[in-house]
Enzyme design. Structure first.
Site, PDB file in Angstrom:
ATOM      1  N   ASN A  11       0.866  -1.189   0.000  1.00  0.00           N
ATOM      2  CA  ASN A  11       0.000   0.000   0.000  1.00  0.00           C
ATOM      3  C   ASN A  11       0.900   1.235   0.000  1.00  0.00           C
ATOM      4  O   ASN A  11       1.447   1.603   1.031  1.00  0.00           O
ATOM      5  CB  ASN A  11      -0.899  -0.040   1.250  1.00  0.00           C
ATOM      6  CG  ASN A  11      -1.764   1.202   1.371  1.00  0.00           C
ATOM      7  OD1 ASN A  11      -1.860   1.995   0.432  1.00  0.00           O
ATOM      8  ND2 ASN A  11      -2.405   1.366   2.520  1.00  0.00           N
ATOM      9  N   TRP A  12       1.031   1.830  -1.171  1.00  0.00           N
ATOM     10  CA  TRP A  12       1.961   2.958  -1.310  1.00  0.00           C
ATOM     11  C   TRP A  12       1.375   4.270  -0.800  1.00  0.00           C
ATOM     12  O   TRP A  12       2.062   5.295  -0.790  1.00  0.00           O
ATOM     13  CB  TRP A  12       2.400   3.112  -2.771  1.00  0.00           C
ATOM     14  CG  TRP A  12       3.528   2.198  -3.136  1.00  0.00           C
ATOM     15  CD1 TRP A  12       3.948   1.085  -2.447  1.00  0.00           C
ATOM     16  CD2 TRP A  12       4.398   2.322  -4.266  1.00  0.00           C
ATOM     17  NE1 TRP A  12       5.017   0.502  -3.086  1.00  0.00           N
ATOM     18  CE2 TRP A  12       5.316   1.243  -4.207  1.00  0.00           C
ATOM     19  CE3 TRP A  12       4.489   3.214  -5.333  1.00  0.00           C
ATOM     20  CZ2 TRP A  12       6.308   1.048  -5.160  1.00  0.00           C
ATOM     21  CZ3 TRP A  12       5.481   3.026  -6.295  1.00  0.00           C
ATOM     22  CH2 TRP A  12       6.378   1.952  -6.200  1.00  0.00           C
ATOM     23  N   LYS A  13       0.083   4.248  -0.445  1.00  0.00           N
ATOM     24  CA  LYS A  13      -0.578   5.475   0.048  1.00  0.00           C
ATOM     25  C   LYS A  13      -0.334   6.629  -0.926  1.00  0.00           C
ATOM     26  O   LYS A  13      -0.309   6.403  -2.132  1.00  0.00           O
ATOM     27  CB  LYS A  13      -0.108   5.775   1.475  1.00  0.00           C
ATOM     28  CG  LYS A  13      -0.262   4.543   2.387  1.00  0.00           C
ATOM     29  CD  LYS A  13      -0.146   4.841   3.840  1.00  0.00           C
ATOM     30  CE  LYS A  13      -0.333   3.536   4.605  1.00  0.00           C
ATOM     31  NZ  LYS A  13      -0.437   3.723   6.042  1.00  0.00           N
ATOM     32  N   HIS A 101      -9.990   1.567   4.492  1.00  0.00           N
ATOM     33  CA  HIS A 101      -8.746   1.832   5.233  1.00  0.00           C
ATOM     34  C   HIS A 101      -9.019   2.921   6.272  1.00  0.00           C
ATOM     35  O   HIS A 101      -9.784   3.853   6.023  1.00  0.00           O
ATOM     36  CB  HIS A 101      -7.642   2.266   4.256  1.00  0.00           C
ATOM     37  CG  HIS A 101      -6.288   2.267   4.879  1.00  0.00           C
ATOM     38  ND1 HIS A 101      -5.887   3.245   5.751  1.00  0.00           N
ATOM     39  CD2 HIS A 101      -5.260   1.378   4.789  1.00  0.00           C
ATOM     40  CE1 HIS A 101      -4.652   2.971   6.164  1.00  0.00           C
ATOM     41  NE2 HIS A 101      -4.249   1.842   5.600  1.00  0.00           N
ATOM     42  N   GLU A 170      -6.209  -4.328  10.582  1.00  0.00           N
ATOM     43  CA  GLU A 170      -5.173  -3.303  10.764  1.00  0.00           C
ATOM     44  C   GLU A 170      -5.492  -2.472  11.999  1.00  0.00           C
ATOM     45  O   GLU A 170      -6.273  -1.512  11.923  1.00  0.00           O
ATOM     46  CB  GLU A 170      -5.137  -2.361   9.551  1.00  0.00           C
ATOM     47  CG  GLU A 170      -4.702  -3.003   8.272  1.00  0.00           C
ATOM     48  CD  GLU A 170      -4.051  -1.981   7.342  1.00  0.00           C
ATOM     49  OE1 GLU A 170      -2.891  -2.178   6.992  1.00  0.00           O
ATOM     50  OE2 GLU A 170      -4.693  -0.984   7.003  1.00  0.00           O
ATOM     51  N   GLY A 176       1.869   2.682  10.864  1.00  0.00           N
ATOM     52  CA  GLY A 176       2.918   3.692  10.796  1.00  0.00           C
ATOM     53  C   GLY A 176       3.553   4.056  12.126  1.00  0.00           C
ATOM     54  O   GLY A 176       4.280   5.036  12.227  1.00  0.00           O
ATOM     55  N   GLY A 234       2.608  -0.942   4.318  1.00  0.00           N
ATOM     56  CA  GLY A 234       2.690   0.453   3.893  1.00  0.00           C
ATOM     57  C   GLY A 234       4.131   0.879   3.685  1.00  0.00           C
ATOM     58  O   GLY A 234       4.772   0.556   2.682  1.00  0.00           O
ATOM     59  N   GLY A 235       4.675   1.607   4.686  1.00  0.00           N
ATOM     60  CA  GLY A 235       6.016   2.175   4.599  1.00  0.00           C
ATOM     61  C   GLY A 235       7.081   1.232   4.062  1.00  0.00           C
ATOM     62  O   GLY A 235       7.899   1.620   3.219  1.00  0.00           O
TER      63      GLY A 235
HETATM   64  P1  PGA Z   1       2.342   0.670   7.603  1.00  0.00           P
HETATM   65  O1  PGA Z   1       0.918   0.883   6.888  1.00  0.00           O
HETATM   66  O2  PGA Z   1       2.886  -0.652   7.153  1.00  0.00           O
HETATM   67  O3  PGA Z   1       3.173   1.832   7.135  1.00  0.00           O
HETATM   68  O4  PGA Z   1       2.092   0.679   9.061  1.00  0.00           O
HETATM   69  C1  PGA Z   1       0.035  -0.177   6.699  1.00  0.00           C
HETATM   70  C2  PGA Z   1      -1.260   0.315   6.112  1.00  0.00           C
HETATM   71  O5  PGA Z   1      -1.718   1.404   6.475  1.00  0.00           O
HETATM   72  O6  PGA Z   1      -1.865  -0.371   5.267  1.00  0.00           O
END
Ligand code: PGA
Length: 252
Positions: A11-13, A101, A170, A176, A234-235
């Site tokens: 998930n590159w946001k 999300h 999640e 994050g 994500g990150g």
């Molecule tokens: P994260 O994000 O791995 O940066 O915690 C996960 C997400 O929000 O899907």
């Protein structure tokens, strides 16, 4: 290697530019050369502005693409400036779609909006990644299970193809932050979700994945959660090096 089908979703946001396709290509190359026996998809969910470009450039059968959100529109095409329908994201190359999300819930996605998005995603035959999760405050008050149940019962339509839905647990306090729940806590949540989805929605083998601060170190621990079918990352998915390290450490 485990025989279970494991989904790794990036998930590159709100990150990335066309030049970052190189990260996708590196992961694809790793899968094609080093994990030949691994038949399943790794899913990249870049911002919608990159989706069409990335999916056209991709040559690997092991990489699929997804979108991070759609609008809760009732139509596929039409006079709705700025709206994004499930059909449009599908035409851009998405096979998957993230819905619900927590970063969308805080901007106004309530139970009904999420339900509408799930309905149109299903109508367009997108594979759905349905995100649920509790806040730290709810966890502290011992309300996690009640909250998760509410999020599912109030938004998940019974009449859609539920085999196309993957549930992404999640915890909001994990996203994050570098904080990851204990395996004991995750086992409890996963078993609760499994029972709920089997009993209330008649899903034979619910697919449940975990998301929140997954990295190449904690994956060695997270892979021990029996009912977990994958990870929403994500990150640590932005750079191929980190993402590949996670996949490697899962299997080694
Ligand atoms: P994260 O994000 O791995 O940066 O915690 C996960 C997400 O929000 O899907």
């Amino acid at each position: 290697m485990s025989s279970k089908t494991i989904l790794f979703i990036a998930n590159w946001k709100m990150n990335g530019s066309p030049s970052n396709f190189v990260e996708v290509a590196k992961v694809a190359d790793f899968l094609d050369k080093k994990l030949k026996e691994y038949k399943k998809y790794i899913v990249f969910c870049p911002p919608i502005s990159l989706l069409g470009y990335f999916s056209k450039k991709n040559r690997s059968k092991k990489v699929a693409f997804g979108a991070q959100d759609i609008s809760n529109t009732k139509i596929d095409f039409g006079a709705e400036t700025g709206s994004l329908s499930a059909s449009l994201v599908k035409l851009s190359g998405a096979q998957y779609l993230i819905v619900g999300h927590s970063e969308r819930r805080v901007t106004g996605d309530n139970f009904l909006v999420i339900k509408e998005k799930l309905l149109s995603a299903s109508k367009s035959k997108l594979k759905i990644i349905f995100c649920i999760g509790e806040t730290l405050e709810e966890k502290k008050k011992n309300k996690s299970l009640t909250i998760l149940k509410k999020q599912i019962l109030n938004s998940l339509p019974k009449k859609i193809n539920l085999n196309n839905v993957t549930f992404a647990y999640e915890p909001i306090w994990s996203i994050g932050t570098g904080l990851v729940p204990t395996n004991q806590y995750l086992e409890k949540i996963f078993s609760f979700l499994e029972t709920l989805l089997k009993s209330q929605f008649k899903i034979k083998s619910p697919k449940i994945i975990y998301g929140g601060s997954v990295n190449s170190a904690n994956i060695k621990n997270l892979r021990n959660i029996g009912a977990c079918s994958g990870y929403l990352i994500g990150g640590a998915s932005l750079k191929a090096k980190n993402f590949i390290e996670i996949i490697k450490n899962y299997y080694n």
